[in-house]
Scaffold this motif. Structure first.
Motif, PDB file in Angstrom:
ATOM      1  N   GLY A 152     -16.938   4.214  -1.279  1.00 33.94           N
ATOM      2  CA  GLY A 152     -17.539   3.201  -0.034  1.00 33.94           C
ATOM      3  C   GLY A 152     -16.421   2.110   0.321  1.00 33.94           C
ATOM      4  O   GLY A 152     -16.635   1.255   1.474  1.00 33.94           O
ATOM      5  N   TRP A 153     -15.308   2.102  -0.256  1.00 31.52           N
ATOM      6  CA  TRP A 153     -14.541   1.012   0.132  1.00 31.52           C
ATOM      7  C   TRP A 153     -13.035   1.221  -0.109  1.00 31.52           C
ATOM      8  O   TRP A 153     -12.780   2.025  -0.836  1.00 31.52           O
ATOM      9  N   GLY A 154     -12.083   0.762   0.509  1.00 31.86           N
ATOM     10  CA  GLY A 154     -10.421   0.964   0.309  1.00 31.86           C
ATOM     11  C   GLY A 154     -10.071  -0.667   0.293  1.00 31.86           C
ATOM     12  O   GLY A 154     -10.732  -1.840   0.261  1.00 31.86           O
ATOM     13  N   VAL A 155      -8.513  -0.641   0.294  1.00 31.62           N
ATOM     14  CA  VAL A 155      -7.603  -1.991   0.002  1.00 31.62           C
ATOM     15  C   VAL A 155      -6.806  -1.904   1.471  1.00 31.62           C
ATOM     16  O   VAL A 155      -6.260  -1.033   1.700  1.00 31.62           O
ATOM     17  N   LEU A 156      -6.999  -3.022   2.188  1.00 31.31           N
ATOM     18  CA  LEU A 156      -6.060  -3.372   3.233  1.00 31.31           C
ATOM     19  C   LEU A 156      -5.109  -4.385   2.856  1.00 31.31           C
ATOM     20  O   LEU A 156      -5.355  -5.576   2.425  1.00 31.31           O
ATOM     21  N   ALA A 157      -3.778  -4.037   3.085  1.00 31.48           N
ATOM     22  CA  ALA A 157      -2.693  -4.826   2.572  1.00 31.48           C
ATOM     23  C   ALA A 157      -2.300  -5.125   4.127  1.00 31.48           C
ATOM     24  O   ALA A 157      -1.347  -4.376   4.626  1.00 31.48           O
ATOM     25  N   THR A 158      -2.410  -6.520   4.544  1.00 31.99           N
ATOM     26  CA  THR A 158      -2.060  -6.728   5.972  1.00 31.99           C
ATOM     27  C   THR A 158      -0.709  -6.971   6.280  1.00 31.99           C
ATOM     28  O   THR A 158      -0.338  -6.999   7.345  1.00 31.99           O
ATOM     29  N   GLU A 159       0.184  -7.288   5.262  1.00 29.51           N
ATOM     30  CA  GLU A 159       1.318  -7.755   5.569  1.00 29.51           C
ATOM     31  C   GLU A 159       2.396  -6.499   5.649  1.00 29.51           C
ATOM     32  O   GLU A 159       3.561  -6.544   5.769  1.00 29.51           O
ATOM     33  N   GLU A 160       1.952  -5.600   5.211  1.00 29.08           N
ATOM     34  CA  GLU A 160       2.852  -4.265   5.075  1.00 29.08           C
ATOM     35  C   GLU A 160       3.051  -3.466   6.404  1.00 29.08           C
ATOM     36  O   GLU A 160       2.217  -3.883   7.461  1.00 29.08           O
ATOM     37  N   GLY A 161       3.718  -2.725   6.425  1.00 31.23           N
ATOM     38  CA  GLY A 161       4.154  -1.844   7.516  1.00 31.23           C
ATOM     39  C   GLY A 161       5.184  -0.792   7.515  1.00 31.23           C
ATOM     40  O   GLY A 161       5.355  -0.520   6.287  1.00 31.23           O
ATOM     41  N   ALA A 162       5.801  -0.449   8.187  1.00 31.43           N
ATOM     42  CA  ALA A 162       6.705   0.713   8.205  1.00 31.43           C
ATOM     43  C   ALA A 162       7.838   0.531   9.324  1.00 31.43           C
ATOM     44  O   ALA A 162       7.839  -0.042  10.293  1.00 31.43           O
ATOM     45  N   VAL A 163       8.982   1.242   9.113  1.00 34.43           N
ATOM     46  CA  VAL A 163      10.156   1.152   9.957  1.00 34.43           C
ATOM     47  C   VAL A 163      10.754   2.612  10.062  1.00 34.43           C
ATOM     48  O   VAL A 163      10.836   3.227   9.124  1.00 34.43           O
ATOM     49  N   GLU A 164      11.390   2.878  11.226  1.00 39.74           N
ATOM     50  CA  GLU A 164      11.970   4.080  11.160  1.00 39.74           C
ATOM     51  C   GLU A 164      13.405   3.801  10.750  1.00 39.74           C
ATOM     52  O   GLU A 164      14.196   3.433  11.311  1.00 39.74           O
ATOM     53  N   ALA A 165      13.633   4.125   9.471  1.00 39.36           N
ATOM     54  CA  ALA A 165      14.841   3.467   8.630  1.00 39.36           C
ATOM     55  C   ALA A 165      16.284   3.913   9.098  1.00 39.36           C
ATOM     56  O   ALA A 165      17.192   3.360   9.172  1.00 39.36           O
TER      57      ALA A 165
END
Length: 390
Positions: A152-165
């Motif tokens: 019923g729940w998960g974790v949100l990490a708002t500071e994270e992201g991704a890049v086309e490295a």
């Protein structure tokens, strides 16, 4: 230092995201620090970098000091690429187009492990929080209910992201070449390091595969696993092994089905800037790396699991295009190896697994150390010397 003093010559070996960041940060200091920077890349964009999931994070399984370095690098990425807003597009033109700061939602571990992660990282000041399935659906409306966490729940990490490295590496090198007069030599590999006779075994340049010698006052080697063999040839042991990891790449999908990164109990997946799905997996052993026939079933399975996250009409849009198997540099203790090398003055190394996340801060800190001699205190924990103490 006077204006008539000849600039110190610095060579950076490696065209992946780490080498590109170091070269960019050094080149940006050429005028102020009176240095002349050359980057030598077998391939601009690197060889391991294109095979990375390219998740920007300070996530789980961190000792605190390592978490701090990763967090600093997230902040540095925001300086380089902006924060995702129209008002702040960063200091490197074009980077903001290939960095996604929409966060990461995860439920890929049992609830007790997620609770421990939340408790620890919240106490450290990381912006992570528990979100219920209704909130997950609001953030990622295209996910089907059957794919959501059964507890019923998960974790949100708002500071994270991704890049086309791999694209970011090219953008950094091209910008440094255009605006900071970086000398870029691409399409050629470094065959060996030059060591002076006497002079304490100082590294004084490199020899490329065609046999061309380039002299330098300092050499920075950030060539992934190639760093190990280059250093071994000058009697420097880098305790790193290669670890294979497979990524499945879908064909471009015209519809934006995912906003950020999703780490589910099935696949770990994100949608790239050009609409492709990138799905990751690790392997014990190298069966998936031995031939295309061996790896293809893994990739097809990953794509099938990705389809299961979405409604049938959306799932039908996701087709396997190809897969890649990257051999990731894995230091003996899992931590980066950064900085100068005892017994080899004039040589700095940079090798690690979390290269995409750490590229921004590693570039800044090593450029400062190589250019001015100012060593950030955080780098001592990642010195090659730590292995000699064991």
């Amino acid at each position: 230092m006077t204006a008539t003093t000849a600039p110190r010559k610095i060579i950076v070996v490696g065209g992946g995201i780490i080498g590109a960041s170091i070269a960019w940060h050094l080149a940006s200091r050429q005028k102020t620090d009176n240095i002349e920077v050359t980057a030598i890349a077998a391939e601009v964009g690197g060889t391991a970098t294109p095979n990375s999931f390219a998740w920007l994070n300070a996530n789980r399984e961190n000792p605190y000091f390592y978490y701090q370095l990763r967090r600093r690098s997230l902040a540095r990425w925001r300086v380089l690429a902006g924060d995702g807003s129209a008002a702040n597009t960063g200091v490197v033109p074009g980077l903001s187009d290939i960095v996604n700061w929409k966060g990461c939602i995860q439920w890929d571990e049992p609830p007790e492990a997620l609770e421990a992660f939340l408790k620890e990282h919240q106490s450290w000041g990381y912006d992570v929080k528990r979100i219920e399935t209704a909130e997950i659906t609001a953030a990622e409306p295209n996910l089907v209910a059957e794919a959501l966490p059964p507890w019923g729940w998960g974790v949100l990490a708002t500071e994270e992201g991704a890049v086309e490295a791999h694209i970011a590496a090219k953008v950094l090198l091209e910008h440094a070449e255009k605006d900071f007069r970086l000398k870029l030599i691409s399409g050629t590999s470094v065959a060996s390091l030059i060591v002076a006779e006497g002079d304490g075994g100082k590294v004084t340049g490199v020899v490329t595969e065609p046999g061309i010698k380039y002299e330098a006052d300092h050499v920075v080697v950030a060539a992934g696993l190639g760093t190990v063999s280059l250093c071994a040839a000058v009697s420097v042991t880098i305790p790193v092994e290669g670890r294979p990891g497979l990524l499945a790449h879908s064909k471009p999908v015209s519809k934006r089905l995912l906003q950020g990164i999703v780490l589910s109990t099935g696949p770990h997946v994100r949608q790239t800037a050009d609409g492709c799905f990138l799905v990751g997996a690790n392997f014990i052993g190298e069966e998936a790396a031995s031939s295309p026939a061996d790896g293809k079933p893994y990739a097809e399975n990953l794509i099938n699991k990705t389809r299961a996250l979405f409604k049938p009409d959306d799932a039908a849009l996701i087709e396997l295009d190809h897969f890649t198997v990257g051999i990731r540099p894995d230091p003996q203790d899992g931590l980066p190896i950064l900085g100068d090398v005892d017994g080899r003055p004039g040589l700095t190394v940079a090798i690690m697994h979390s290269g995409v996340t750490l590229a921004a801060i590693v570039g800044e800190l090593l450029a400062d150390e190589v250019s001015t001699g100012n060593k950030d205190a955080a780098l001592e924990a990642y010195s090659l010397r730590r292995f000699e103490k064991k």
